[in-house]
Design an enzyme around this catalytic site. Structure first.
Site, PDB file in Angstrom:
ATOM      1  N   GLU A  97       0.843  -1.196   0.000  1.00 14.89           N
ATOM      2  CA  GLU A  97       0.000   0.000   0.000  1.00 14.89           C
ATOM      3  C   GLU A  97       0.879   1.246   0.000  1.00 14.89           C
ATOM      4  O   GLU A  97       1.566   1.538   0.984  1.00 14.89           O
ATOM      5  CB  GLU A  97      -0.919   0.023   1.212  1.00 14.89           C
ATOM      6  CG  GLU A  97      -1.815   1.255   1.254  1.00 14.89           C
ATOM      7  CD  GLU A  97      -2.694   1.320   2.483  1.00 14.89           C
ATOM      8  OE1 GLU A  97      -3.291   2.388   2.722  1.00 14.89           O
ATOM      9  OE2 GLU A  97      -2.783   0.321   3.200  1.00 14.89           O
ATOM     10  N   ASP A 306       0.264 -15.173  12.641  1.00 16.90           N
ATOM     11  CA  ASP A 306      -0.909 -15.780  11.997  1.00 16.90           C
ATOM     12  C   ASP A 306      -1.736 -14.653  11.367  1.00 16.90           C
ATOM     13  O   ASP A 306      -2.386 -13.880  12.061  1.00 16.90           O
ATOM     14  CB  ASP A 306      -1.724 -16.530  13.055  1.00 16.90           C
ATOM     15  CG  ASP A 306      -2.851 -17.350  12.443  1.00 16.90           C
ATOM     16  OD1 ASP A 306      -3.288 -17.015  11.321  1.00 16.90           O
ATOM     17  OD2 ASP A 306      -3.292 -18.308  13.088  1.00 16.90           O
ATOM     18  N   HIS A 396      -4.438  10.644  -2.393  1.00 15.89           N
ATOM     19  CA  HIS A 396      -5.061   9.528  -3.104  1.00 15.89           C
ATOM     20  C   HIS A 396      -5.686   9.968  -4.428  1.00 15.89           C
ATOM     21  O   HIS A 396      -6.479   9.241  -5.031  1.00 15.89           O
ATOM     22  CB  HIS A 396      -6.124   8.865  -2.225  1.00 15.89           C
ATOM     23  CG  HIS A 396      -5.545   8.164  -1.042  1.00 15.89           C
ATOM     24  ND1 HIS A 396      -5.143   8.820   0.093  1.00 15.89           N
ATOM     25  CD2 HIS A 396      -5.278   6.851  -0.829  1.00 15.89           C
ATOM     26  CE1 HIS A 396      -4.678   7.948   0.965  1.00 15.89           C
ATOM     27  NE2 HIS A 396      -4.745   6.747   0.433  1.00 15.89           N
TER      28      HIS A 396
END
Length: 797
Positions: A97, A306, A396
């Site tokens: 990202e 995990d 963005h």
């Protein structure tokens, strides 16, 4: 109606079995890869080689076929003053990202400069909840009363399985005829899901054995888990009671640090926070958080956690309040499921990243949890400040398109495009390109290419070296080329604006207003026009061009040029000015001076294909932006601009109306406008040296001294002498041959230096905030030295 034949076909066809099941060898991996290629008809070249030894994977993975690489960036350092985490910590974040690492780093910097983050592990536990079903409500209730009296017996059963798990509570929850028993453990340094499952299974075997001989209490059914533990799921019970580590982090940001680093104020962040709390309640949000899961996921991937546990671990309780003008921020992660031993932490790279954090091995679980919480707090603050300051949307922004674009792909850059170009350039009618091979060598760097590398990943852009094989008139040959595939100007403009938004403050506010006038507008067509121009003096300094391709409908703007070879010196040498000897510098000055001389007095012609051209009126209006960039550079990079230098540039900016009008009165010409060793080299022919200048996308109409000023700023040392500068100025003036008297020529150089410092050096400083430019400290120092030399020369002509 069609399902029955299909089901029958599946019954008649043997179910496919994977080769090499249960085997952890390279041979088994390759057999599995071959099976995958056969069944999918996919080539899968990237899976040919894998970087993890199969022998290290038992217990972590089955049917190993390859790896997926996730890039890891470093955020921080962040200062901790916690119970377990103390000192400066730099966090590895595995993510794809864009801007995540930069945003976390920004928050970490603000917190550190304000005094650091205080962190505290509140509790640590892991749960498993088996279910026992009975014949009636009474039996279920009696079992619930009985089980809480047997904790000592259950402790012994757990100890038989795990030395790391300690049973702290047995909590029965009756739901009708069923009783779910929450086994609550402390698991030390392990995450504990598998460990507690094994321990609970052993305890349940003992329970079932006891109940079997107790009249009326034998269960009618049992399962090791029926969802009450909330494993890998968000639950309100775990928010309250905890599962994993409950950890908190807190910091206090003073107003000055918040404004300088995060470009916001305590009141603005607090106001947004209060709105976001109400909106979160309306949306049904659990807790209140901005984006802690981003950091948690990135650290989990890097350190072998995990990954599915991000779901329950990513829920947070983030709050801010304003006290005596400062902003206090707190983050609680109630159920952070992590481990520093076992599982994926045993893999070598993941183990190394745990080592980076000082968390590898037993005894570090508390430190690890506090570090994750501290960096999650940094991201929450950085993101909230960006939203409050209007930077979030800017960062963005994407280029809007009103139609679908059939973008240029690599297959388009092949023989059909290159054949006609080479036939024309080599004067070989009928020449046929038979093959195009992509070369791996790095052709050099380009800031503009880097700026747009993430703007539109579906289209090909950049500097691409290829080898074209051809045949003609009974013979054959090959030619090495560089294909420069240009982005649209607005793609560059938007990416530059994103960098400005990350700077925040006045830069973020003002840059969008003036972004189309910072030099990037028209760059995708301007350089093509340069390579098409017939002027001999210009073509003499360009790399050999084989042709250009322009297709506006496909946003395709391509230049095919020679791939500069071993006869070229100082290619991409911006970080190595020591390579430029006096003779080299003179050759570069003479080369560009010939271009300047050729285009003097051709202003109207140049304006027709270099538009837009900067003006004194517009530069005057843009003083607010230049001042904001100066404030940012002086604040963020005081090592580049000491106070006295910042004051001098401030006066230059204030005087723009006067000196830019003077620039418009001086003779102007075609200038490269990015004339530095990033974009030029020298070609050796025997003992002679000649200039090669490329990357002309910023070319414009300006005084010829503008190119000289930039070249000297990049190549001369910060202690350059006045006589050296004067000699090069005289050489340039004589080579251009315009006849300007020495005093006027020097005046033009002084004003060109000012223009370079204001419109380019300050933009470099903006980029330097997010992307380190190694050459910038030296170039800034030399520019300030050159300005001082010209100031002295103007005072004592």
């Amino acid at each position: 109606m069609t399902a029955e034949p299909q089901a029958g076909l599946l019954r008649e066809t043997p179910y496919p079995t994977l080769p090499g099941r249960g085997q952890y060898t390279e041979r088994a991996r390759r057999d599995l890869l071959a099976w995958l290629r056969t069944t999918t008809k996919a080539a899968l070249p990237a899976l040919e080689h894998a970087t993890i030894d199969p022998r290290t994977l038992p217990g972590n993975l089955e049917n190993y076929v390859g790896v997926v690489e996730v890039p890891v960036g470093l955020a921080g350092p962040l200062l901790f003053t916690g119970r377990h985490a103390q000192g400066m910590v730099t966090a590895p974040l595995a993510t794809t990202e864009g801007a995540l690492v930069a945003s976390v780093a920004r928050g970490a910097k603000a917190i550190t400069l304000a005094g650091g983050v205080t962190s505290q592990v509140i509790s640590q536990r892991m749960t498993r909840a088996p279910v026992f079903e009975f014949a009636g409500l009474g039996a279920a209730a009696e079992f619930a009363r009985w089980i809480v009296t047997r904790k000592a017996d259950l402790d012994r059963r757990v100890a038989e399985v795990s030395a790391h798990s300690r049973l702290t509570a047995v909590d029965p929850v009756q739901l009708g005829r069923a009783v779910h028993v929450r086994f609550v453990y402390e698991t030390a340094d392990a995450g504990g899901q598998n460990m507690t499952t094994a321990a609970t299974w052993r305890a349940c075997q003992w329970i079932n054995d006891r109940l079997a001989v107790m009249p009326g209490l034998a269960p009618t059914w049992f399962a090791i888990e029926a969802n009450l533990s909330g494993d890998k799921k968000f639950t309100h019970l775990n928010m309250i009671s905890g599962r994993g580590t409950r950890v908190a982090a807190e910091c206090v940001l003073d107003r000055a640090t918040l404004r300088r680093v995060l470009k916001s104020t305590p009141e603005a962040v607090d106001r947004l926070y209060r709105h976001s709390v109400l909106a979160g309640q309306q949306a049904g949000m659990a807790g209140h958080d901005i984006d802690a899961a981003n950091v948690i996921a990135a650290i989990f991937v890097a350190t072998g956690q995990d990954i599915a546990s991000v779901y329950e671990s990513g829920t947070g309780l983030f709050s801010v309040d304003v006290s005596e003008g400062d902003l206090r921020a707190t983050l609680v992660l109630p159920s952070l499921v992590t481990g520093v031993v076992g599982g994926g932490t045993r893999l070598v790279r993941q183990s190394d990243y745990l080592d980076v954090l000082g968390c590898r091995g037993e005894g570090h679980a508390g430190r690890f949890a506090e570090i994750i919480c501290g960096f999650a707090l940094a991201l929450n603050l950085s993101t909230m400040a960006a939203v409050a300051g209007g930077q979030f949307a800017d960062a963005h922004e994407r280029l809007g398109r009103s139609r679908r674009v059939n973008w240029l792909g690599r297959d388009d850059l092949g023989a059909p495009m290159l054949g006609p170009m080479l036939a024309h350039a080599l004067e070989a009618p009928g020449l046929e390109v038979t093959d195009v091979v992509w070369l791996d060598q790095d052709p050099g760097s380009s800031l503009i290419t880097e700026l747009t590398s993430r703007s539109e990943r579906r289209k090909v852009t950049g500097i691409l070296p290829v080898r074209a094989a051809w045949k003609w008139d009974g013979g054959d040959g090959e030619t090495d080329l560089v294909l420069k595939v240009k982005p649209l100007d607005q793609e560059v403009v938007i990416e530059a604006a994103k960098l400005a938004s990350l700077c925040g403050g006045r830069v973020a506010d003002l840059y969008p207003r003036w972004r189309d006038w910072t030099g990037f507008t028209g760059l995708h067509t301007r350089e093509l026009a340069v390579y098409r121009h017939p002027e001999p003096a210009l073509r003499a300094v360009l790399p050999r061009a084989y042709g250009v391709h322009e297709d506006a409908g496909r946003e395709a703007y391509v230049i095919a040029m020679e791939r500069l070879g071993p006869d070229v010196l100082h290619l991409d040498s911006a970080d190595h000015p020591e390579r430029w000897r006096p003779a080299d510098l003179k050759a570069a000055v003479r080369g560009i001076a010939a271009v300047h001389a050729a285009f003097l007095g051709r202003d109207d012609e140049l304006r027709s294909w270099l538009a837009p051209v900067q003006s004194a009126e517009r530069m005057t209006s843009m003083r607010e932006l230049w001042s904001a960039l100066l404030e940012h550079a002086a604040s963020e990079h005081p090592e580049l601009l000491p106070a006295a230098a910042a004051d001098r540039l401030g006066r230059i900016i204030e005087e723009i109306p006067r000196w830019w009008r003077r620039l418009e009165q001086l003779p102007r010409t075609l200038v490269h406008h990015d004339f530095n060793p990033r974009n030029l080299a020298l070609r050796r022919t025997g003992s002679a040296l000649s200039l090669v200048a490329y990357d002309w996308e910023l070319a414009t109409l300006h005084v010829p001294q503008r190119d000289l000023a930039e070249l000297l700023a990049f190549v001369l040392p910060p202690d350059a002498g006045e006589s050296q500068v004067t000699a090069l100025l005289d050489l340039h003036r004589e080579a251009v041959g315009h006849g300007e008297e020495r005093r006027v020529w020097r005046e033009g150089h002084r004003l060109a230096l000012w223009d370079f410092a204001v419109t380019r050096l300050l933009l470099y400083a903006m980029v330097h905030t997010q992307r380190e430019l190694p050459f910038l400290p030296r170039v800034a120092a030399t520019t300030l030295r050159l300005i001082a030399i010209e100031d002295a020369a103007a005072e004592h002509p």
